[in-house]
Design an enzyme around this catalytic site. Structure first.
Site, PDB file in Angstrom:
ATOM      1  CD  GLU A 121      39.914  30.714  41.484  1.00  0.00           C
ATOM      2  OE1 GLU A 121      40.497  30.457  42.542  1.00  0.00           O
ATOM      3  OE2 GLU A 121      39.903  29.963  40.502  1.00  0.00           O
ATOM      4  CG  ASP A 122      37.377  35.224  39.710  1.00  0.00           C
ATOM      5  OD1 ASP A 122      38.096  34.235  39.491  1.00  0.00           O
ATOM      6  OD2 ASP A 122      36.143  35.186  39.785  1.00  0.00           O
TER       7      ASP A 122
END
Ligand code: MN
Length: 724
Positions: free
Chosen positions: A76-77
């Site tokens: 996600e990051d």
């Protein structure tokens, strides 16, 4: 390197056997990828995955779950992809990370939030590691919630209390459940929380001294006198459960007598009961405060004996007695089963897991919000344990009725249920089952089956869904039958059989055009008045009329002798149909006409013209409905003379039953050089006598040939009669 040491230390402390190299590699990748990212607290981002990993290690999870926990925010990051993870750490880790990644919290109070929770529940049912990481992730986020803006704190705490804490409870992970609940309380009801803390703190010392002295007394009885090996410890209720007792049940703080308790860990199950005996002989038990969850475990597999006694100085104190294994399941729930490798525990894991799968399978809501609301209800429902006649324990939600029990056992048992007995006595189906009830279902083959009122009697979703499904199927089959009957009547008026109707191109096109998947669905819609019967009948009428018009047109054209000859030639059946060249003819099976019989034609839509004998009862009935379908036909005399055609012809021979009668008939037929197509015999009752009916089908050219044959058959001994 400070962080990896934290992980290693936690692994050592919990003495779990994991692949340290793989975990280290995961950490190095996470550390590098999250480089330059910070938490709201200002700390390095990597601290979060490390803390999540520590929670997982504390629950003694396996290598892949810990690795996925460290990597859970990475896709996600950061720039790392799922494919990278799969390449470096294998399919399983990638699958878990993928599951967690898909479950990012969306803005609160939106439809998306429900959709997200629904996704989580579905993902969970595929891989349990996903939910355990998700719970650990949420726990660390709750621990660091103070750095979030106020509105977000409230939203996250609310969601945690609604979904995550009950989920932890249902999976038996009490440690996480308690901490989540207390943290939520401190954000959602900060004043009450502070007040509780103050109350607990003021008498804390007093309570601790009391518990300590009681433990000493217990040690004297259990270890000193009975010589059993046990560990005894004191425990205190967590804030949220005190809060519920005070604010939801309206109790005063001083009236809550089980603020403290004592836990006794024994070596074996048998010793648990031995210790129970000792305690109850030394102290006075409080009536109604005894529960044996060892012989009847809770839904989440929690096992323990609970008994509240009147301790020294007349104070109530709750004792929990359990084994080491039961204790670890009580605290870590489903997660505990990871560390116990024995078969029995894998089955237990499947049981709790089965509960989850069961809920998901019976959920039929397309709307995410309904799905989540129902799931929430399932999470917080209490259970009732009852016994089947064979003595098996069945767990149902509290409030369940014998009808719920019946459907739990089997759909058939539920549908055929006509009554029930509890503990040997007849009870109404609405009876609310109590713990320990022995339930027996009375069924009948002739039971009417569920009605709509049953939906108000049952409380379990499983039973509700089964009843709904049954009602739906019943309605479908009833209405399909009704629709079919309607059509049959209308089709008959048009001279069509049901089968001809179903095979008609007009009908097939109609279904296609209106996206009706099957003819049964069409009948159903007709009965439901969702399709109009006039429409389809109108369409068919039009197509019949068109065909008739064509027939009439050819009638009008002058037919020369030459052409008539041609027509006859074309018609291989030896039938001349009043000037038309319609060769689509067939002989009616009901009366099997033979050359020489006076015949008549009946215009059918699909098969052209059917030839009947003029005296055929069927034909007479059919023309009564539509006179216009009758058409004059004649035998082609030129063809009959040549005896070119053979006709399939069926007739019946009635005879007394005696040996060799069939043989005699068959021989006779073959002596006439007539081909026998089929023969079968049945015993029937004719004019009060038992006789044999022999049905013969033969190939024959005309009526005179049949007459000769019949005369000879009648000469055979014991023949009673021959009939067409
Ligand atoms: Mn996270």
């Amino acid at each position: 390197m400070e962080y990896i040491r934290k992980i290693e230390e936690e692994i050592r402390k919990n003495r779990i056997n994991v692949d340290l190299e793989k975990i280290k590699n995961a950490f190095l990748l996470a550390e590098e990828s999250h480089q330059g990212q910070y938490r709201k607290s200002g700390e390095d981002y990597i601290l979060h995955p490390v803390e999540v990993a520590k929670i997982l290690i504390e629950m003694k999870m396996d290598t892949d779950t810990i690795v996925a926990g460290i990597l859970h925010d990475i896709v996600e990051d950061t720039l790392i992809t799922l494919a990278d993870i799969k390449y470096n750490f294998g399919e399983n880790v990638a699958e878990i990370v993928d599951g967690v990644t898909k479950l990012k919290t969306l803005p609160n109070g939106t439809k998306d939030q429900y959709e997200n929770i629904r996704k989580m529940i579905l993902a969970m049912s595929k891989n349990l590691s996903v939910v355990i990481i998700k719970l650990s992730d949420r726990l660390h986020n709750m621990r660091t919630l103070k750095y979030m803006p106020h509105a977000k704190q409230i939203a996250i705490a609310r969601e945690t209390l609604d979904i995550y804490a009950p989920l932890a409870h249902r999976l038996g992970i009490a440690k996480i459940k308690w901490e989540l609940e207390d943290l939520c309380l401190s954000y959602l009801q900060p004043e009450e929380y502070q007040e509780l803390k103050r109350l607990v703190d003021t008498k804390k010392e007093e309570r601790e001294i009391y518990v300590k002295s009681t433990i000493e007394e217990l040690k004297k009885y259990i270890i000193g006198e009975a010589k059993l090996k046990v560990t005894i410890s004191g425990r205190f209720k967590h804030f949220y459960s005190i809060y519920k007792k005070m604010y939801e049940k309206g109790k005063e703080f001083d009236d809550i007598y089980d603020l403290m308790g004592i836990r006794i860990i024994a070596e074996t199950k048998a010793e648990c009961y031995h210790i129970l005996g000792i305690i109850q002989s030394k102290y006075q038990p409080v009536p109604g405060r005894f529960k044996d969850y060892i012989s009847a475990p809770k839904a989440n597999n929690y096992q323990s004996i609970h008994t509240t006694i009147i301790g020294p100085k007349g104070k109530f104190i709750e004792m929990q007695i359990r084994t080491e294994e039961m204790n670890s399941i009580a605290e870590d729930g489903i997660a505990a089963h990871w560390s116990y490798k024995e078969k029995a525990n894998i089955t237990k894991k499947d049981q709790v897991y089965g509960w989850l799968k069961g809920i998901i399978e019976t959920q039929q809501h397309e709307n995410s919000q309904e799905f989540v609301e129902e799931f929430k209800q399932e999470l917080i429902r209490e259970s009732v344990f009852v016994f089947s006649p064979k003595g098996d324990i069945v767990e149902l939600v509290s409030g369940a009725t014998p009808l719920d029990f019946a459907f739990y056992i089997h759909t058939d048992v539920g549908c055929k249920c006509i009554g029930s007995k509890v503990n040997g006595k007849i009870v109404p189906l609405e009876y609310k089952l109590k713990n320990g009830d022995k339930v027996e279902i009375i069924t009948s083959k002739n039971a009417k089956g569920p009605g709509n009122d049953w939906l108000n009697i049952v409380v379990t979703n499983g039973a509700k869904n089964k009843i709904r499904k049954w009602l739906k199927e019943k309605k479908y089959s009833e209405n399909t039958k009704l629709g079919k009957e309607l059509i049959e009547k209308e089709a008959m008026k048009l001279g069509l059989t049901l089968r001809e109707f179903e095979e008609d191109v007009v009908v097939k096109k109609h279904l296609e055009k209106h996206n009706i998947p099957s003819i049964d669905d069409f009948y159903f819609q007709l009965a439901e008045k969702r399709s109009k019967i006039n429409v389809i009948i109108g369409k068919i009428k039009i197509s019949i009329d068109k065909e008739k018009e064509l027939l009439n047109l050819s009638n009008l054209t002058e037919v020369s002798n030459e052409k008539r000859d041609k027509t006859s030639k074309k018609n291989d059946y030896g039938i001349v149909i009043d000037g038309t060249n319609n060769t689509l003819t067939k002989f009616a099976k009901c009366c099997t006409p033979l050359p020489g019989d006076s015949v008549v034609g009946y215009v059918t839509k699909l098969t052209g013209i059917t030839i009947h004998r003029k005296d055929c009862v069927n034909f007479k009935n059919m023309v009564k409905i539509d006179k216009a379908r009758e058409i004059e036909v004649n035998w082609d005399s030129s063809m009959l003379e040549k005896k070119l055609n053979k006709y399939k012809f069926t007739f019946n021979v009635f005879t007394k039953d005696r040996p060799n009668i069939l043989m005699d008939i068959v021989t006779l037929v073959s002596n006439h050089k007539i081909n026998l197509v089929s023969i079968n015999s049945t015993e029937i009752n004719k004019d009060g006598n038992r006789v044999m009916k022999i049905k013969l089908t033969i190939d024959i050219s005309d009526k005179s040939e049949y007459k000769v044959l019949v005369n000879n058959i009648l000469k055979i001994k014991d023949i009673l009669s021959v009939e067409r």
